[in-house]
Design a protein around this motif. Sequence first.
Motif, PDB file in Angstrom:
ATOM      1  N   ASP A 168       0.828  -1.212   0.000  1.00 32.19           N
ATOM      2  CA  ASP A 168       0.000   0.000   0.000  1.00 32.19           C
ATOM      3  C   ASP A 168       0.860   1.259   0.000  1.00 32.19           C
ATOM      4  O   ASP A 168       0.582   2.214  -0.719  1.00 32.19           O
ATOM      5  CB  ASP A 168      -0.929   0.020   1.224  1.00 32.19           C
ATOM      6  N   ARG A 169       1.928   1.276   0.810  1.00 30.78           N
ATOM      7  CA  ARG A 169       2.820   2.414   0.869  1.00 30.78           C
ATOM      8  C   ARG A 169       3.509   2.635  -0.484  1.00 30.78           C
ATOM      9  O   ARG A 169       3.652   3.758  -0.944  1.00 30.78           O
ATOM     10  CB  ARG A 169       3.876   2.203   1.961  1.00 30.78           C
ATOM     11  N   PHE A 170       3.941   1.543  -1.108  1.00 31.66           N
ATOM     12  CA  PHE A 170       4.585   1.646  -2.421  1.00 31.66           C
ATOM     13  C   PHE A 170       3.630   2.246  -3.445  1.00 31.66           C
ATOM     14  O   PHE A 170       3.990   3.147  -4.194  1.00 31.66           O
ATOM     15  CB  PHE A 170       5.073   0.272  -2.896  1.00 31.66           C
ATOM     16  N   LEU A 171       2.387   1.756  -3.480  1.00 31.57           N
ATOM     17  CA  LEU A 171       1.402   2.273  -4.435  1.00 31.57           C
ATOM     18  C   LEU A 171       1.088   3.740  -4.160  1.00 31.57           C
ATOM     19  O   LEU A 171       0.963   4.534  -5.093  1.00 31.57           O
ATOM     20  CB  LEU A 171       0.123   1.431  -4.399  1.00 31.57           C
ATOM     21  N   ASP A 172       0.976   4.120  -2.886  1.00 34.78           N
ATOM     22  CA  ASP A 172       0.735   5.525  -2.544  1.00 34.78           C
ATOM     23  C   ASP A 172       1.871   6.402  -3.044  1.00 34.78           C
ATOM     24  O   ASP A 172       1.647   7.457  -3.645  1.00 34.78           O
ATOM     25  CB  ASP A 172       0.574   5.702  -1.027  1.00 34.78           C
ATOM     26  N   ARG A 173       3.096   5.998  -2.782  1.00 34.32           N
ATOM     27  CA  ARG A 173       4.250   6.782  -3.213  1.00 34.32           C
ATOM     28  C   ARG A 173       4.351   6.822  -4.733  1.00 34.32           C
ATOM     29  O   ARG A 173       4.720   7.838  -5.319  1.00 34.32           O
ATOM     30  CB  ARG A 173       5.536   6.213  -2.620  1.00 34.32           C
ATOM     31  N   PHE A 174       4.021   5.713  -5.375  1.00 36.11           N
ATOM     32  CA  PHE A 174       4.064   5.646  -6.831  1.00 36.11           C
ATOM     33  C   PHE A 174       3.057   6.630  -7.437  1.00 36.11           C
ATOM     34  O   PHE A 174       3.388   7.396  -8.349  1.00 36.11           O
ATOM     35  CB  PHE A 174       3.790   4.215  -7.302  1.00 36.11           C
ATOM     36  N   VAL A 175       1.837   6.639  -6.919  1.00 34.81           N
ATOM     37  CA  VAL A 175       0.793   7.538  -7.423  1.00 34.81           C
ATOM     38  C   VAL A 175       1.178   8.995  -7.157  1.00 34.81           C
ATOM     39  O   VAL A 175       1.030   9.865  -8.023  1.00 34.81           O
ATOM     40  CB  VAL A 175      -0.580   7.194  -6.785  1.00 34.81           C
ATOM     41  N   ILE A 176       1.709   9.277  -5.974  1.00 30.94           N
ATOM     42  CA  ILE A 176       2.144  10.640  -5.648  1.00 30.94           C
ATOM     43  C   ILE A 176       3.270  11.062  -6.597  1.00 30.94           C
ATOM     44  O   ILE A 176       3.299  12.196  -7.081  1.00 30.94           O
ATOM     45  CB  ILE A 176       2.575  10.749  -4.169  1.00 30.94           C
ATOM     46  N   GLY A 177       4.206  10.160  -6.883  1.00 32.90           N
ATOM     47  CA  GLY A 177       5.293  10.455  -7.807  1.00 32.90           C
ATOM     48  C   GLY A 177       4.777  10.772  -9.202  1.00 32.90           C
ATOM     49  O   GLY A 177       5.244  11.709  -9.851  1.00 32.90           O
ATOM     50  N   ILE A 178       3.808   9.986  -9.668  1.00 31.52           N
ATOM     51  CA  ILE A 178       3.212  10.217 -10.986  1.00 31.52           C
ATOM     52  C   ILE A 178       2.505  11.574 -11.014  1.00 31.52           C
ATOM     53  O   ILE A 178       2.658  12.349 -11.969  1.00 31.52           O
ATOM     54  CB  ILE A 178       2.216   9.088 -11.360  1.00 31.52           C
ATOM     55  N   LEU A 179       1.757  11.902  -9.993  1.00 29.49           N
ATOM     56  CA  LEU A 179       1.063  13.190  -9.929  1.00 29.49           C
ATOM     57  C   LEU A 179       2.060  14.352  -9.882  1.00 29.49           C
ATOM     58  O   LEU A 179       1.862  15.389 -10.523  1.00 29.49           O
ATOM     59  CB  LEU A 179       0.131  13.243  -8.720  1.00 29.49           C
ATOM     60  N   PHE A 180       3.151  14.178  -9.141  1.00 25.70           N
ATOM     61  CA  PHE A 180       4.177  15.210  -9.057  1.00 25.70           C
ATOM     62  C   PHE A 180       4.816  15.437 -10.432  1.00 25.70           C
ATOM     63  O   PHE A 180       5.000  16.573 -10.859  1.00 25.70           O
ATOM     64  CB  PHE A 180       5.234  14.806  -8.023  1.00 25.70           C
ATOM     65  N   CYS A 181       5.143  14.354 -11.131  1.00 26.34           N
ATOM     66  CA  CYS A 181       5.729  14.473 -12.477  1.00 26.34           C
ATOM     67  C   CYS A 181       4.756  15.151 -13.440  1.00 26.34           C
ATOM     68  O   CYS A 181       5.153  15.994 -14.243  1.00 26.34           O
ATOM     69  CB  CYS A 181       6.119  13.098 -13.010  1.00 26.34           C
TER      70      CYS A 181
END
Length: 154
Positions: free
Chosen positions: A6-19
């Motif tokens: 869950d933490r990995f997916l949250d960080r992944f989605v946040i990273g995509i939104l930031f990019c």
Amino acid sequence: MTDSTDRFLDRFVIGILFCAALMGAWLFFGPSLWASPEPKESQKETNVDDPAAKVQVKVMIDLAACPKSSPLIVEIINGSEKAIDYTRFQIQARKPNYSTHIFLAQTGFGTDRIIKPNERWVECQEFSALVSDDEFPKLILKAYDVRLGFSENE
């Protein structure tokens, strides 16, 4: 799913939104960062295609007159009644007997040299093209998209 997934997916989605936000900002603000500066109030920008401009911009390669590091001769003849504050232009190059341009400058050329009415200015500038040493001096060059800043004060 586990906590680490869950933490990995949250960080992944946040990273995509930031990019995506960075790319949006770059697309929105980027053009203003690399755009040419606006002419001053005392200047008027004119395209040399305007017959009233009476300005000639000539470009050619001359290895005898210029150093090897700067083989491009730029000649600007101001036949107008006003001083030119700056000149900007692009260059096309092609081989003799061919119509395809082998060089189209992405960055552009120019000078901020003030050229008084009826004055001629010549300078050697850097230029390179991906052709053999034998073909290089034979290239046919043309200045295009020439932009002139005329002084309104003179």
